[in-house]
Design a protein around this motif. Structure first.
Motif, short mmCIF file in Angstrom:
data_model
loop_
_atom_site.label_atom_id
_atom_site.label_comp_id
_atom_site.label_asym_id
_atom_site.label_seq_id
_atom_site.Cartn_x
_atom_site.Cartn_y
_atom_site.Cartn_z
N LEU A 94 12.81 3.20 4.32
CA LEU A 94 12.82 3.88 3.03
C LEU A 94 12.17 3.00 1.97
N PHE A 95 11.91 3.61 0.80
CA PHE A 95 11.36 2.88 -0.34
C PHE A 95 12.53 2.41 -1.21
N PRO A 96 12.84 1.10 -1.20
CA PRO A 96 14.06 0.62 -1.85
C PRO A 96 14.12 0.84 -3.35
N ASP A 97 12.97 0.89 -4.02
CA ASP A 97 12.99 1.01 -5.49
C ASP A 97 13.00 2.46 -5.97
N LEU A 98 12.99 3.41 -5.04
CA LEU A 98 13.11 4.82 -5.39
C LEU A 98 14.53 5.29 -5.12
N ASN A 99 14.91 6.41 -5.76
CA ASN A 99 16.26 6.90 -5.54
C ASN A 99 16.33 7.79 -4.29
N VAL A 100 17.53 8.29 -4.02
CA VAL A 100 17.78 9.07 -2.80
C VAL A 100 16.87 10.29 -2.73
N ALA A 101 16.82 11.08 -3.79
CA ALA A 101 16.03 12.32 -3.78
C ALA A 101 14.54 12.02 -3.63
N GLU A 102 14.06 11.00 -4.32
CA GLU A 102 12.64 10.65 -4.24
C GLU A 102 12.25 10.23 -2.83
N ASN A 103 13.17 9.55 -2.12
CA ASN A 103 12.90 9.15 -0.75
C ASN A 103 12.88 10.35 0.19
N PHE A 105 11.94 13.38 -0.45
CA PHE A 105 10.73 14.19 -0.63
C PHE A 105 9.48 13.33 -0.87
N MET A 106 9.54 12.07 -0.43
CA MET A 106 8.42 11.17 -0.66
C MET A 106 7.12 11.74 -0.10
N GLY A 107 6.09 11.85 -0.97
CA GLY A 107 4.78 12.33 -0.53
C GLY A 107 4.63 13.84 -0.48
N ARG A 108 5.70 14.58 -0.78
CA ARG A 108 5.60 16.05 -0.71
C ARG A 108 6.57 16.68 -1.72
N HIS A 109 6.52 16.15 -2.94
CA HIS A 109 7.41 16.64 -3.99
C HIS A 109 7.13 18.12 -4.27
N PRO A 110 8.19 18.91 -4.53
CA PRO A 110 7.96 20.31 -4.92
C PRO A 110 7.22 20.39 -6.25
N ARG A 111 6.36 21.37 -6.39
CA ARG A 111 5.54 21.50 -7.60
C ARG A 111 5.84 22.80 -8.32
N ASP A 112 5.68 22.79 -9.65
CA ASP A 112 5.81 24.03 -10.40
C ASP A 112 4.44 24.73 -10.44
N ARG A 113 4.33 25.84 -11.15
CA ARG A 113 3.09 26.62 -11.13
C ARG A 113 1.93 25.92 -11.83
#
Length: 503
Positions: A94-103, A105-113
């Motif tokens: 995991l990426f230690p400096d990111l939080n749980v949710a960011e890890n 969805f790392m690299g594929r974050h949901p996007r708005d319109r």
């Protein structure tokens, strides 16, 4: 359990070679939805190579991989993930400096319109995933501060967010406490009920007996047997793994217990442990038992001079001593085999000979460098004594199996001719055959009069190998039991802080 007719993943006649090493030879493996399939074998049996093939890290030289009935070539981890395969390694990636949710969805974050990251949706989705696993973990918590057990739960949530249909768990319990293992098993069983196919890689036979529906045993790159886990006893599993009968997994011999060599009185390190007292005699194996965080390793670090005590007294041969550094500890006849052999016990890019002679480097030095002849003689002698399997003492230790690496660490400290040997988790992460070898060495050393402290999280190991068992809970000694008094119930009672149990 009724097995579905079609496997979700299938490996057919798979072979893989690295240089002159045949890692896999004609291996078949089928993973079915809703089934926990255990994979066992000694180090070097081919388990890791097989896992890396499914994870898209390696490609087979020959053979076929089918996913959902379709023949597939796995070219990369990303492609493997896309096909619904998730791998959870022993050490979470995991990426230690990111939080749980960011890890998750790392690299594929949901996007708005508008193409921007939809943070609200991301956090809600991760909260839903964790709730579905009955995991109470803040989605905003930085991963760096989480224990390994919680990091693995983040990995599982990540796998579910990928809609993984195949979950590979590679030695997931190696660094977990019994309570954390129980929690992980509960979640693993939930995933089985959801129809996930689980490949569970482990050295621990008791875990396999509790968790696995099916079992595949590998040896020297070949699949030896696949059978329902309930049909194989521990003895049969071990025999298939090592290709021979093990006369004893815990070959504890009789040793002549001598005079007190080490006495610890009211040793305290504030905030870590306090009022620790015990005695250790020549030829005795004193087992240190307790749950993770009990303070066993911390006591060992003070004894070896890595950390300092705030109060208390250490006596060696009835004389008070001040151990302010590992160098001072070695002068007083102590040696310490640490829990993490790769990070603390060995220089991985050094040879076997160079690692073995590190503590006595001055003795093998001459003007202009190292006396190679003396180094060779000493390393060869100990390599033969400990039966280290290698191409020779000039082989790099990083190329050795875990069991042989552990033997090199043992040799490194035995070369200092200690009178007191502290062993911290000496068989963690090594296979059944290598464990029996390490146990044999420990027993032989005690028989020669060495005083040994054996720290282990595996209770059967402590009970079988120890002449006495010292139990700790939250920095306190909660019991010291003679060999004939120590049993699992009594030791676990003390390890959980219950000191008033009626005998």
């Amino acid at each position: 359990m009724t097995q579905p007719s079609e496997p979700i993943a299938e490996l057919i006649d798979i072979s893989k070679q690295f240089g002159t090493t045949q890692a896999l030879r004609g291996v078949d493996l089928a993973l079915y939805p809703g089934e926990i399939h255990a994979l066992v074998g000694e180090n070097g049996a081919g388990k890791s190579t097989l896992v890396k093939l499914l994870g898209g890290i390696h490609r087979p030289d020959t053979g076929i991989i089918r996913i959902n009935g379709t023949e597939t070539e796995l070219h990369s981890p990303a492609q493997s993930q896309h096909l619904g395969i998730a791998v959870i390694h022993q050490e979470p990636t995991l990426f230690p400096d990111l939080n749980v949710a960011e890890n998750v969805f790392m690299g594929r974050h949901p996007r708005d319109r508008f193409g921007r990251v939809d943070w609200k949706q991301m956090y809600q989705e991760v909260e839903r995933l964790l709730a579905s696993l009955d995991v109470h973990l803040s989605v905003y918590a930085p991963v760096r501060g989480l224990p390994v057990a919680d990091q693995q739960l983040v990995e599982i949530a990540k796998a579910l967010s990928l809609d993984a249909r195949i979950l590979i768990m590679d030695e997931p319990t190696a660094a977990l406490s019994p309570h954390e293992v129980e929690k992980l098993f509960t979640i693993t069983k939930q995933l089985r009920q959801r129809g996930v196919a689980i490949l569970f890689v482990s050295h621990r036979l008791e875990e396999i007996a509790e968790l696995a529906d099916k079992l595949t045993i590998m040896r020297d790159g070949v699949r030896v047997i696949t059978a329902p886990a309930s049909e194989l006893t521990s003895e049969e599993i071990i025999r298939h793994m090592v290709g021979r009968e093990l006369t004893s997994l815990f070959p504890k011999g009789e040793a002549q217990i001598g005079e007190i060599v080490l006495e610890v009185r009211h040793l305290t390190r504030k905030g870590v442990f306090r009022d620790v007292s015990f005695q250790l005699r020549h030829g005795e194996i004193l087992g240190f038992s307790g749950l993770v965080g009990a303070g066993r390793t911390e006591v060992a670090r003070v004894l070896f001079g890595i950390d300092r005590a705030d109060e208390g007294e250490i006596l060696i041969d009835n004389q008070p001593v001040r151990i302010s550094s590992p160098k001072a500890a070695m002068r007083h006849g102590l040696a310490y085999v640490p829990e993490d052999r790769r990070q603390q016990g060995l220089v991985m890019d050094f040879t076997i000979a160079a690692n073995m002679t590190l503590p006595i480097v001055r003795q093998v030095s001459k003007i202009g460098g190292v006396d190679r002849q003396r180094e060779h003689s000493i390393a060869t002698n100990y390599s033969q004594q400990l039966r280290i399997r290698s191409t020779g003492i000039q082989q790099l230790v990083k190329a050795l199996s875990g069991g042989n690496q552990q033997k090199v660490v043992l040799a490194k400290w035995l070369i200092t001719n200690p009178s007191i040997l502290i062993l911290d988790e000496p068989t963690r992460g090594i296979d059944i055959g290598a464990k029996a070898e390490v146990h044999r060495i420990i027993s032989e050393l005690a028989a020669k009069g060495l005083a040994i402290i054996l720290i282990s999280s595996e209770l059967p190991e402590v009970l079988a190998m120890s002449d006495r068992v010292l139990v700790m809970h939250e920095g306190h000694v909660t019991g010291i039991f003679e060999r004939d008094e120590a049993d699992q119930e009594r030791v676990m009672f003390a390890a959980t802080g219950q000191t008033n149990r009626e005998k």
